[in-house]
Design an enzyme around this catalytic site. Structure first.
Site, PDB file in Angstrom:
ATOM      1  N   ASN A 179       0.589  -1.116   0.084  1.00  0.00           N
ATOM      2  CA  ASN A 179       0.032   0.062  -0.036  1.00  0.00           C
ATOM      3  C   ASN A 179       0.883   1.212  -0.027  1.00  0.00           C
ATOM      4  O   ASN A 179       2.015   1.189   0.302  1.00  0.00           O
ATOM      5  CB  ASN A 179      -0.838   0.040   1.282  1.00  0.00           C
ATOM      6  CG  ASN A 179      -1.994   1.147   1.203  1.00  0.00           C
ATOM      7  OD1 ASN A 179      -2.335   1.574   0.351  1.00  0.00           O
ATOM      8  ND2 ASN A 179      -1.918   1.869   2.530  1.00  0.00           N
TER       9      ASN A 179
ATOM     10  N   HIS B  45       0.809   5.246   1.326  1.00  0.00           N
ATOM     11  CA  HIS B  45       0.124   6.171   2.210  1.00  0.00           C
ATOM     12  C   HIS B  45       0.812   7.750   2.429  1.00  0.00           C
ATOM     13  O   HIS B  45       1.891   7.557   2.146  1.00  0.00           O
ATOM     14  CB  HIS B  45       0.393   5.508   3.823  1.00  0.00           C
ATOM     15  CG  HIS B  45      -0.403   6.444   4.802  1.00  0.00           C
ATOM     16  ND1 HIS B  45      -1.806   6.568   4.863  1.00  0.00           N
ATOM     17  CD2 HIS B  45       0.062   7.519   5.533  1.00  0.00           C
ATOM     18  CE1 HIS B  45      -2.176   7.292   5.999  1.00  0.00           C
ATOM     19  NE2 HIS B  45      -1.116   8.027   6.218  1.00  0.00           N
TER      20      HIS B  45
ATOM     21  N   ASP C 134      -2.449   0.779   7.939  1.00  0.00           N
ATOM     22  CA  ASP C 134      -1.076   1.484   7.927  1.00  0.00           C
ATOM     23  C   ASP C 134      -0.121   1.236   8.813  1.00  0.00           C
ATOM     24  O   ASP C 134       0.671   1.575   9.364  1.00  0.00           O
ATOM     25  CB  ASP C 134      -1.239   2.957   8.280  1.00  0.00           C
ATOM     26  CG  ASP C 134      -2.353   3.668   6.931  1.00  0.00           C
ATOM     27  OD1 ASP C 134      -2.238   3.132   5.857  1.00  0.00           O
ATOM     28  OD2 ASP C 134      -3.054   4.490   7.423  1.00  0.00           O
TER      29      ASP C 134
ATOM     30  N   SER D 216       4.954   6.822   2.414  1.00  0.00           N
ATOM     31  CA  SER D 216       5.444   5.481   2.872  1.00  0.00           C
ATOM     32  C   SER D 216       4.580   4.412   2.010  1.00  0.00           C
ATOM     33  O   SER D 216       3.399   4.386   1.867  1.00  0.00           O
ATOM     34  CB  SER D 216       4.676   5.598   4.260  1.00  0.00           C
ATOM     35  OG  SER D 216       5.297   6.434   4.963  1.00  0.00           O
TER      36      SER D 216
END
Length: 191
Positions: A101, A103, A144, A135
Site C-alpha cells: 500500500n 500512504h 497503515d 510511505s
C-alpha cells in the site's frame, strides 16, 4: 512476465501512472484493476488503457468472491493505490508479503482509520509539520501498520495550503511508487 493487480477506490491517477509505467517494461504488467466503487474514475482510466476491471462490493471482498477472482489472475504483487477499505485478513493470508500500500504521509505519523487523502494533508498543515512524504508498506490486518518498504520526503513550507501539500505528495507518489513496485518484482527490497 510478473503480474500486478491494482486495487483502487477513486480517481485512479496513481493506478494510471503505474499501468503506463509497466506498459513500457518487459518484466511486469498490470493484469487487472479491482475497484469497490462502481462510479470511480479509475474504471474509465483502466478500461481506456486496456486493463480489465473487476468491480465488487464489501460482501464480495469479505467473502470468497474477490479472493477467487484474484487467484484467477495469479498476481505476483497486489498493489493498493488509493484503496480505502480495510483489506481482509483471509486475502492477506492467501498472498503473504505480496500486498503493498502507499500512504500519503511519513508513517507511523498520520496513519490509521480515517487518515487518507486530504484528511492527512490538513492534519499535517494544522500540526505545522516541516516535512511530509509517502510511505510504501506491506499490508497487514491493521490500517497503515505493515512493515515499511520505502519512504520519500518533501518539505512543507509555512505558506503551503493542504492542497499544495497534496500536490507535492502526489508528485512523490508518481515518481517513486512504480519504481518501488518494479524493485519488488525484481526481488530487490523483498521481505
Amino acid at each position: 512476465m510478473k503480474k500486478i493487480v491494482l486495487f483502487a477506490s477513486g480517481s485512479g491517477s496513481n493506478a494510471e501512472n503505474i499501468i503506463r509505467f509497466f506498459a513500457q517494461r518487459a518484466h511486469g504488467e498490470v493484469v487487472a484493476v479491482f475497484c469497490n466503487n462502481p462510479h470511480a474514475k479509475v474504471i474509465d482510466r483502466a478500461e481506456n488503457l486496456g486493463v480489465p476491471v473487476v468491480v465488487f462490493d464489501k460482501e464480495a471482498l469479505h467473502g470468497e468472491s474477490v479472493l477467487l477472482k484474484l487467484r484467477a489472475f495469479g498476481p505476483d504483487l497486489i498493489v493498493l493505490a488509493g484503496f480505502l477499505w480495510m483489506f481482509p485478513a483471509h486475502i492477506i493470508a492467501a498472498f503473504p508479503n505480496q500486498i503493498i500500500n502507499i500512504h500519503p504521509a511519513l508513517l507511523p505519523k498520520y496513519g490509521g482509520k480515517g487518515m487518507y487523502g486530504m484528511h492527512v494533508h490538513r492534519a499535517i498543515r494544522e500540526a505545522n509539520e516541516t516535512e511530509t512524504g509517502i510511505s510504501i508498506h506491506y499490508v497487514d490486518p491493521h490500517y497503515d501498520e505493515g512493515d515499511l518498504i520505502f519512504q520519500a520526503k518533501v518539505p512543507v513550507e509555512a505558506h503551503d495550503t493542504p492542497e499544495q501539500i497534496a500536490q507535492k505528495v502526489q508528485q512523490l507518489e508518481y515518481d517513486h511508487f512504480p519504481k518501488v513496485i518494479e524493485q519488488l518484482l525484481l526481488g530487490v527490497n523483498k521481505k
